[in-house]
Design an enzyme around this catalytic site. Sequence first.
Site, PDB file in Angstrom:
ATOM      1  N   GLU A 192       0.803  -1.150  -0.072  1.00  0.00           N
ATOM      2  CA  GLU A 192      -0.066   0.138  -0.011  1.00  0.00           C
ATOM      3  C   GLU A 192       0.706   1.417   0.115  1.00  0.00           C
ATOM      4  O   GLU A 192       0.345   2.155  -0.627  1.00  0.00           O
ATOM      5  CB  GLU A 192      -0.916  -0.102   1.216  1.00  0.00           C
ATOM      6  CG  GLU A 192      -2.026   1.151   1.111  1.00  0.00           C
ATOM      7  CD  GLU A 192      -3.053   0.946   2.360  1.00  0.00           C
ATOM      8  OE1 GLU A 192      -3.632   2.007   2.965  1.00  0.00           O
ATOM      9  OE2 GLU A 192      -3.111  -0.129   2.850  1.00  0.00           O
ATOM     10  N   CYS A 193       2.105   1.297   0.558  1.00  0.00           N
ATOM     11  CA  CYS A 193       2.884   2.414   0.813  1.00  0.00           C
ATOM     12  C   CYS A 193       4.227   2.490  -0.082  1.00  0.00           C
ATOM     13  O   CYS A 193       4.489   3.486  -0.587  1.00  0.00           O
ATOM     14  CB  CYS A 193       3.037   2.805   2.356  1.00  0.00           C
ATOM     15  SG  CYS A 193       1.637   3.625   3.021  1.00  0.00           S
ATOM     16  N   GLY A 194       4.669   1.363  -0.227  1.00  0.00           N
ATOM     17  CA  GLY A 194       5.973   1.289  -0.632  1.00  0.00           C
ATOM     18  C   GLY A 194       6.765   0.089  -0.888  1.00  0.00           C
ATOM     19  O   GLY A 194       6.334  -0.987  -0.301  1.00  0.00           O
TER      20      GLY A 194
END
Length: 364
Positions: A4-6
């Site tokens: 979801e983020c990185g």
Amino acid sequence: MPSECGECFVVLQPFAEDGGVIYGRNSYTARNEVTEVLYFAASEDSAPKKYTNVEVDGAPARAVILNRPANVGEGADSGANDKGVVVGLCFTDNEAPDALVAIDLVRLGLERGTSAGEAVDAIGVLVEKYGREGGSEAAKCSFIICDPREAWFFSVAGNLWAAEQITEGFRASPRGLNVTTKIDKCSSNLREKAQSLGVWDGSGEFNFAAAFSSVTESSFPINTPAAEGDFTLTRMFQLLRAEELHQDTVVSSHVSTLSPTGVSCHWFTATPNTRESVFKPFVFTSSARISPLTILDADKSDHTLLFKYHNARNWAAVGNLLTSLEETCVAEVKDVLATITDAENHELDDLMKDCVEAEVKFYR
């Protein structure tokens, strides 16, 4: 799909060039989201400070450079400090509205850690103090934390955490909680608390990721390092530009080369789609400055000027020129850093500023 983020990667000895550690991260968030790169000088201010959801006890802060989505508050997705410590957010889910959120922990770890191990300890203390208890539905996040000699996987579930130390080889952080059964540091009474929450029955080897989430795998999208000193800075650029890493949703990228004996250097795109972006270098000095073009002017625009110019680019027209610009920059920076042991008095204060402004000239 990416986390979801990185998506985070780290290469250590014996594979990373020049005897150090190489870190790389692509940031995945909403399409066309604006990313800022910001620099904050060291501070002795120990007053309490308000973060996204909670006020945190203050402490002196190291100088940091941060890569973050615009308008998210005080935290960051990824960044580095003046002691060669890097923290990158790999995954977050179900964040609590009355606790420290993952991006806050990235910045706090960088401000309070003079080594990767010290950043692990600092974030662990904050998680236990400001996190909220929870079982399988707890707020979750994971990070890579590294310095010139080692790296750590670090996973959080509510107010519980676990960390795995990595001293050699190469790793890609899983797209989820990244600590499983090898736990080298953890929150107090972790296993007993996991049992009381009903996420582990006490039998067999305790697996942090399996207790609080599903266990996932992640691998390098290009050939993995194969020989001593084989993996270079530009190889990490290539890795982050691989087609398998969903370039249509990459909003920024960060690479750091961490040197145990010389000067560490941190490279940021601050623009979307790594294949059509240029990495710009930053080196910590006592008078370091970055370009205002990578910072949101809240009174005038919801875009950084670098993002605005990049968003209107004609890559077919300027791509080859910018690729050449990046190659030249890498060669020149490597040549300089190979001859010095610290960055002071070497005209590196404006390194990133000059590179950003050179890039923008091609877009106008």
